[in-house]
Enzyme design. Structure first.
Site, PDB file in Angstrom:
ATOM      1  N   GLU A  62      29.296  21.145  39.050  1.00 60.61           N
ATOM      2  CA  GLU A  62      30.070  21.458  37.860  1.00 60.61           C
ATOM      3  C   GLU A  62      30.563  20.130  37.303  1.00 60.61           C
ATOM      4  O   GLU A  62      31.176  19.344  38.028  1.00 60.61           O
ATOM      5  CB  GLU A  62      31.257  22.355  38.225  1.00 60.61           C
ATOM      6  CG  GLU A  62      32.052  22.716  36.995  1.00 60.61           C
ATOM      7  CD  GLU A  62      33.223  23.657  37.267  1.00 60.61           C
ATOM      8  OE1 GLU A  62      33.404  24.082  38.420  1.00 60.61           O
ATOM      9  OE2 GLU A  62      33.947  23.942  36.300  1.00 60.61           O
ATOM     10  N   LYS A 113      37.683  17.926  44.226  1.00 55.45           N
ATOM     11  CA  LYS A 113      37.699  17.208  42.950  1.00 55.45           C
ATOM     12  C   LYS A 113      39.060  17.333  42.279  1.00 55.45           C
ATOM     13  O   LYS A 113      39.519  16.410  41.625  1.00 55.45           O
ATOM     14  CB  LYS A 113      36.627  17.787  42.027  1.00 55.45           C
ATOM     15  CG  LYS A 113      35.259  17.188  42.274  1.00 55.45           C
ATOM     16  CD  LYS A 113      34.276  17.642  41.219  1.00 55.45           C
ATOM     17  CE  LYS A 113      33.708  18.989  41.581  1.00 55.45           C
ATOM     18  NZ  LYS A 113      32.584  19.398  40.731  1.00 55.45           N
ATOM     19  N   ARG A 162      30.180  22.890  54.625  1.00 51.14           N
ATOM     20  CA  ARG A 162      30.442  21.718  53.796  1.00 51.14           C
ATOM     21  C   ARG A 162      30.852  20.544  54.676  1.00 51.14           C
ATOM     22  O   ARG A 162      31.289  20.719  55.809  1.00 51.14           O
ATOM     23  CB  ARG A 162      31.520  22.018  52.773  1.00 51.14           C
ATOM     24  CG  ARG A 162      32.886  22.304  53.370  1.00 51.14           C
ATOM     25  CD  ARG A 162      33.984  22.353  52.321  1.00 51.14           C
ATOM     26  NE  ARG A 162      33.583  23.029  51.115  1.00 51.14           N
ATOM     27  CZ  ARG A 162      33.665  22.484  49.883  1.00 51.14           C
ATOM     28  NH1 ARG A 162      34.130  21.280  49.715  1.00 51.14           N
ATOM     29  NH2 ARG A 162      33.306  23.153  48.827  1.00 51.14           N
TER      30      ARG A 162
HETATM   31  P1  ATP Z   1      35.102  20.512  45.176  1.00 51.52           P
HETATM   32  O1  ATP Z   1      35.397  21.603  46.150  1.00 51.52           O
HETATM   33  O2  ATP Z   1      35.216  19.155  45.714  1.00 51.52           O
HETATM   34  O3  ATP Z   1      35.836  20.667  43.887  1.00 51.52           O
HETATM   35  P2  ATP Z   1      32.848  21.901  44.233  1.00 51.52           P
HETATM   36  O4  ATP Z   1      32.177  22.680  45.266  1.00 51.52           O
HETATM   37  O5  ATP Z   1      33.725  22.622  43.298  1.00 51.52           O
HETATM   38  O6  ATP Z   1      33.570  20.657  44.878  1.00 51.52           O
HETATM   39  P3  ATP Z   1      30.537  21.580  42.645  1.00 51.52           P
HETATM   40  O7  ATP Z   1      30.327  20.641  41.536  1.00 51.52           O
HETATM   41  O8  ATP Z   1      30.618  23.024  42.351  1.00 51.52           O
HETATM   42  O9  ATP Z   1      31.832  21.085  43.388  1.00 51.52           O
HETATM   43  O10 ATP Z   1      29.486  21.314  43.789  1.00 51.52           O
HETATM   44  C1  ATP Z   1      28.129  21.075  43.589  1.00 51.52           C
HETATM   45  C2  ATP Z   1      27.396  21.316  44.859  1.00 51.52           C
HETATM   46  O11 ATP Z   1      27.883  20.448  45.874  1.00 51.52           O
HETATM   47  C3  ATP Z   1      27.607  22.730  45.352  1.00 51.52           C
HETATM   48  O12 ATP Z   1      26.360  23.240  45.773  1.00 51.52           O
HETATM   49  C4  ATP Z   1      28.547  22.576  46.495  1.00 51.52           C
HETATM   50  O13 ATP Z   1      28.347  23.572  47.448  1.00 51.52           O
HETATM   51  C5  ATP Z   1      28.200  21.183  47.026  1.00 51.52           C
HETATM   52  N1  ATP Z   1      29.347  20.595  47.696  1.00 51.52           N
HETATM   53  C6  ATP Z   1      30.580  20.418  47.201  1.00 51.52           C
HETATM   54  N2  ATP Z   1      31.403  19.899  48.125  1.00 51.52           N
HETATM   55  C7  ATP Z   1      30.661  19.737  49.253  1.00 51.52           C
HETATM   56  C8  ATP Z   1      30.934  19.255  50.556  1.00 51.52           C
HETATM   57  N3  ATP Z   1      32.137  18.826  50.908  1.00 51.52           N
HETATM   58  N4  ATP Z   1      29.925  19.235  51.452  1.00 51.52           N
HETATM   59  C9  ATP Z   1      28.705  19.654  51.103  1.00 51.52           C
HETATM   60  N5  ATP Z   1      28.381  20.126  49.905  1.00 51.52           N
HETATM   61  C10 ATP Z   1      29.343  20.170  48.971  1.00 51.52           C
HETATM   62 MG    MG Z   2      32.511  24.505  42.547  1.00 54.48          MG
END
Ligand code: ATP
Ligand code: MG
Length: 561
Positions: free
Chosen positions: A38, A275, A265
């Site tokens: 995102e 984020k 994760r």
């Molecule tokens: P955050 O929780 O840090 O805000 P998010 O999951 O909202 O991160 P996205 O931009 O939606 O961020 O994530 C993009 C991809 O990265 C998704 O497939 C998500 O599952 C993966 N991802 C995010 N954080 C992690 C992590 N800590 N370890 C592995 N994969 C991750």
């Molecule tokens: Mg997300």
């Protein structure tokens, strides 16, 4: 800390799934993944893990991997983030298939599928306030309550949905819900929201839309549109999987179908990774931007001097888990050190200088010493390092009144200068504040390193030095972990910011680097002997080099440095 060398690993569970699918020729034997960020922040090391996994699997199985921006929430998204995400993925060494994709490219199709669902009696417009809707959802152990709008005529929902799209209603006035099962033990199946009204300009579609699909009504469909076969995501989406499948059931034709697979994760000790929290650190100036070298962002690590290889190796080492766990951040630092050890040329820098005058060395004489650029790599060649009468050494390599076991410089003691001679301290001068200002030494001309004189052995390791006349001035930024607590996020009563390390940045601006570093540019990596790995910063100017410490030579966290 010791880390075992990589052995030939057995398949991880995602590889097993893919190989099984290949055996059964599922989806005509295609392997097509995607990374779906995102664009609401910069990518962090957790995303790096996901990138390495998705693009890595695509490479491994001769498949493809898309980059798809999951841009369904215009309130928080921005093109700045889109651009940084693409830069970071490329820097990590991966290339997505075709052009970048956007969920927003599919808004029209998603809208049409929503209409189809309404027509089939599988979705309805709910006009109740959000709080009431949440209340009626209930709790997992008890069935929820049906909305009074649940069985409204299809025509009514169709009409309202069209008018919703046409901008006739205020934000929050109504929503489109799918009609699934208000008594499902899985709360996500209790008539989840598909569309909400948001009068908000979108960074790509502008004001074309004022209704936006929810994640669950966009993700699986986008996978389907793109022909994704394995939709890999993190464990918190496991509970969404029945909904992912339900949404696909409504649209899938033929025998191709994406499958959602969840993995744990990445969590790192001493690190926050959401984020939202990283954005707070940036907005409230706890750090200097998303690429502050203390940030666990890919851009922060890049600026700090981490290499793509070291991050990829790290991702590989930690593997793919099915259960949540926390990885020790020193494993990441180990991977960084390991790679820099191979690629970073050596040089000498004195970051807390004190002057040494070699009284028996001819004034104005300059001797070019030939030093190896990397003792581990013969091909790295040598460089010339000027030796002169006046040099700098590290202040803490000298002691006025050293204990017995201090094998460096002190009155009447000898020490070897790296690549040069053995010197002996004959005296020193202090300033009015009692600080040592100059140290007087004599050198032994028969002890030149590399020559026959090198044979004379003295106790203790050689120390680094820099010729005073030829030194380059530099500012050195010493970074330490951003948090002093292993799990800054894990305290119920306390905000994570209370665990910020007050000493995470130390700026030294009177540092002296050897002359050979004159032509370095931002991004160059160097091992300063005995000090650690460093990286030239983009803040460098013609008059002042700025250098970041990437990592110390050894894992010294928690020990006195
Ligand atoms: P955050 O929780 O840090 O805000 P998010 O999951 O909202 O991160 P996205 O931009 O939606 O961020 O994530 C993009 C991809 O990265 C998704 O497939 C998500 O599952 C993966 N991802 C995010 N954080 C992690 C992590 N800590 N370890 C592995 N994969 C991750
Ligand atoms: Mg997300």
């Amino acid at each position: 800390m010791d880390f075992p060398e990589n052995e030939k690993k057995s398949l991880n569970f995602i590889e097993s799934i893919i190989e099984e699918d290949l055996t059964t020729n599922k989806n005509q034997g295609r392997v097509h993944l995607r990374f779906p960020p995102e664009p609401n922040g910069y990518l962090h090391i957790g995303h790096a893990k996901s990138i390495c996994l998705n693009f890595g699997l695509a490479n491994e199985y001769n498949g493809l991997c898309n980059l798809r921006f999951d841009d369904t929430n215009p309130e928080k998204e921005d093109v700045e983030y889109v651009d940084s995400i693409m830069e970071d993925i490329r820097w990590l060494g991966f290339q997505w298939d075709d052009g970048p994709k956007y969920a927003s490219d599919y808004f029209q199709q998603l809208y049409e599928w929503a209409i189809q669902l309404i027509k089939e009696g599988k979705a309805y417009i709910d006009e109740q306030p959000q709080e009431l809707i949440s209340e009626q959802r209930g709790v997992p152990t008890r069935p929820g309550i049906n909305s009074p709008y649940r069985n409204r005529p299809i025509e009514e929902s169709l009409d309202l949905f069209t008018r919703m799209k046409n901008g006739e209603f205020e934000t929050g006035a109504m929503i489109l819900r799918s009609k699934i099962d208000m008594s499902s033990p899985n709360m996500h199946m209790r008539d989840p929201i598909m569309y909400r009204i948001l009068h908000q300009t979108h960074h790509r579609t502008g004001d074309d839309w004022c209704i936006y699909p929810m994640y669950d009504w966009a993700h699986g469909q986008s996978d389907y549109i793109e022909g994704i076969t394995h939709s890999v995501c993190t464990l918190e989406f496991e509970i969404h999987r029945p909904l992912y499948d339900w949404a696909l059931d409504q649209i899938v034709e033929g025998d191709y179908r994406p499958r959602q697979i969840e993995f744990a994760r990445l969590n790192l000790s001493y690190t926050v990774m959401s984020k939202r929290k990283l954005l707070q650190l940036v907005k409230d100036n706890y750090v200097n931007g998303w690429d502050d070298p203390r940030m666990p962002t890919i851009s922060g690590f890049r600026r700090r001097g981490y290499t793509p290889e070291s991050i990829r190796n790290f991702a590989d080492r930690i593997g793919v888990a099915k259960r949540d766990n926390v990885i020790d951040v020193s494993l990441l630092e180990f991977s960084v050190r390991e790679h820099l050890n191979q690629v970073a040329p050596r040089a000498m820098a004195v970051i807390d200088p004190v002057k040494v005058i070699i009284t028996n060395y001819p004034e104005n004489d300059v001797e070019d010493l030939e030093l190896a650029n990397n003792p581990n790599d013969e091909n790295a060649g040598t460089r010339k390092v000027p030796f002169t009468r006046d040099i700098y050494i590290e202040r803490d390599d000298f002691m006025e009144d050293p204990p017995k076991k201090f094998f460096r410089l002190g009155p009447d003691r000898e020490v070897r200068l790296i690549g040069a001679y053995i010197i002996k301290c004959d005296g020193f001068k202090k300033n009015d504040n009692g600080i040592v200002e100059e140290i007087y030494c004599t050198y032994d001309p028969d002890t030149k390193s590399g020559g026959s004189g090198a044979k004379r052995k003295i106790k203790g390791k050689a120390i680094h030095w820099v010729s005073a006349e030829n030194a380059i001035d530099a500012e050195v930024r010493l970074y330490d972990r951003l948090f002093i607590d292993e799990n800054p996020d894990g305290h119920k009563e306390k905000d994570f910011k209370e665990f910020l390390n007050p000493d995470s940045l130390k700026v030294l601006n009177n540092c002296k680097l050897e002359q050979s570093l004159k032509s370095v540019v931002a991004g160059d990596k160097i091992q300063f002997q005995r000090l650690g790995y460093f990286c030239v910063d983009k803040d460098s100017t013609e008059n002042m080099l700025v250098v970041n410490r990437t990592v110390p030579l050894r894992d010294s966290w928690g020990k006195t440095k």
